[in-house]
Design an enzyme around this catalytic site. Structure first.
Site, PDB file in Angstrom:
ATOM      1  N   SER A 163      -9.438 -14.942 -33.753  1.00 39.55           N
ATOM      2  CA  SER A 163     -10.050 -14.710 -35.052  1.00 39.55           C
ATOM      3  C   SER A 163     -11.185 -15.694 -35.251  1.00 39.55           C
ATOM      4  O   SER A 163     -11.080 -16.857 -34.861  1.00 39.55           O
ATOM      5  CB  SER A 163      -9.014 -14.872 -36.163  1.00 39.55           C
ATOM      6  OG  SER A 163      -9.550 -14.532 -37.418  1.00 39.55           O
ATOM      7  N   ALA A 164     -12.278 -15.233 -35.884  1.00 32.23           N
ATOM      8  CA  ALA A 164     -13.477 -16.061 -36.011  1.00 32.23           C
ATOM      9  C   ALA A 164     -13.324 -17.198 -37.006  1.00 32.23           C
ATOM     10  O   ALA A 164     -13.826 -18.305 -36.777  1.00 32.23           O
ATOM     11  CB  ALA A 164     -14.666 -15.187 -36.412  1.00 32.23           C
ATOM     12  N   CYS A 290      -1.378 -17.124 -44.656  1.00 34.60           N
ATOM     13  CA  CYS A 290      -1.572 -15.676 -44.559  1.00 34.60           C
ATOM     14  C   CYS A 290      -0.402 -14.895 -45.133  1.00 34.60           C
ATOM     15  O   CYS A 290       0.024 -13.881 -44.587  1.00 34.60           O
ATOM     16  CB  CYS A 290      -1.806 -15.287 -43.107  1.00 34.60           C
ATOM     17  SG  CYS A 290      -3.268 -16.065 -42.393  1.00 34.60           S
TER      18      CYS A 290
END
Length: 347
Positions: A163-164, A290
């Site tokens: 993930s960036a 998250c």
């Protein structure tokens, strides 16, 4: 108030290199699937970013499939496969696998059948790094990417998730990495973009930022930035344990990410500490970020054998290359002041 951001595992601040690449991409008119000059210009940016991510991952020759994030990449890699997993996996992975692999008190996972399992490279809450077995079906490399040296091509994994925004890129963009020759069934169908694995016009702005961030993160590793971060983490832990004798640093006896400290004081609720430190000007967390903003007992710690009391008292402090020693020492002083008040009230 002078705030200090110490929650880099949740998301890293956007890098200047990523911001510039995104601004440049905003000026491109073309669709990367179009064959005219404008489309080819957009396609060039797309493929440059793909090469940047592959190089930073040590995944040259592998297929980089851009997705909306590691969560979508997990669904693409894991849906319907029935792979084994462990209770320490991120929710995005745990939703698709059985939590049947044994976890030690240090957070290490035993994998007897790598071809039928998924295993994260590093845990977001504890920072514990796994030794990935050769032939592993899928690995969530999201937290390790950009913080420790890694090479997908040498890992022996068939697939990886990244993930960036964990390494200073934009939110809402990630990738599934596939060993060349492997395939997955598309979950989003349509125009056949991303080699037929993920249809829909590519998020060119996000992808450009991802590529630039990955390249910059690779430079940080080469320049020793994370070695400096590890020294700061060790300074923090030494300062805290000197005055808080019952403190637990989860996973400390295992190999950990250089920036991560998972701290438990049994009886002192993690959510209380997070709120107190937030009011004092420090951004930390009580586990993974998250879970829709929920603060609850860490299932990662429960999987490691901690009881519900301890699992509900964990906080995570995660540093980054921009963190200063002054911030770390100020955090330690502030935390210890709150700790002494907690002890006095509990006495």
């Amino acid at each position: 108030m002078n705030r200090s951001y110490l929650d880099w595992n949740a998301t890293a601040p956007l890098r200047s290199e990523a911001r510039q690449a995104m601004c440049d991409a905003m000026d491109l008119i073309g669709n990367p699937s179009s064959v005219h000059a404008e489309g080819r210009a957009a396609k060039t940016v797309l493929e440059r970013a793909r090469a940047q991510v592959a190089a930073a991952l040590g995944a040259e020759g592998a297929d980089i499939v851009f997705t909306s994030g590691a969560t979508e990449a997990a669904a693409l890699a894991l849906a319907g496969r029935g792979l084994g997993g462990a209770g320490i996996e991120h929710d995005a992975v745990g939703a698709w696998c059985d939590a049947d692999l044994p976890v030690s008190g240090d957070g290490l996972v035993e994998v007897s059948d790598p071809a039928g399992a998924t295993l994260q490279l590093a845990n977001s809450e504890t920072g514990v790094i796994q030794d990935l077995p050769h032939g592993l079906a899928v690995s969530d490399m999201t937290q390790g990417f950009g913080k420790i040296p890694l090479a997908f091509n040498w890992s022996g994994c068939d697939m990886a998730l990244v993930s960036a925004h964990k390494l200073g890129g934009p939110k809402g963009i990630g990738a599934l990495v596939l060993k060349r020759g492997l395939d997955v069934a598309a979950r989003i169908r349509g125009g056949g973009q991303e080699m037929g694995r993920r249809s829909g016009t590519e998020n060119l702005i996000g992808i450009a930022g991802f590529g630039a961030a990955a390249e910059a993160a690779q430079q940080d590793l080469a320049n020793g930035s994370w070695d400096r971060v590890e020294k700061l983490r060790n300074i923090l832990e030494k300062a805290l344990e000197t005055s808080a004798k019952e403190i637990i640093f989860v996973g400390k006896s295992a190999r950990r990410l250089p920036n991560t400290s998972c701290i438990v004081v049994p009886g002192w609720r993690g959510e209380t500490q997070v709120m107190q430190m937030d009011l004092a000007g420090f951004a930390i967390s009580a586990g993974s970020a998250c879970s829709s903003g929920k603060v609850k007992a860490s299932r990662v710690l429960r999987a490691m054998g901690y009881d519900d009391l301890a699992a509900g008292c964990a906080i995570r402090v995660s540093l980054g290359p921009a963190t200063t020693e002054e911030e770390v020492l100020r955090f330690a002083d502030t935390w210890l002041t709150r700790y002494r008040k907690y002890k006095a009230k509990a006495a």
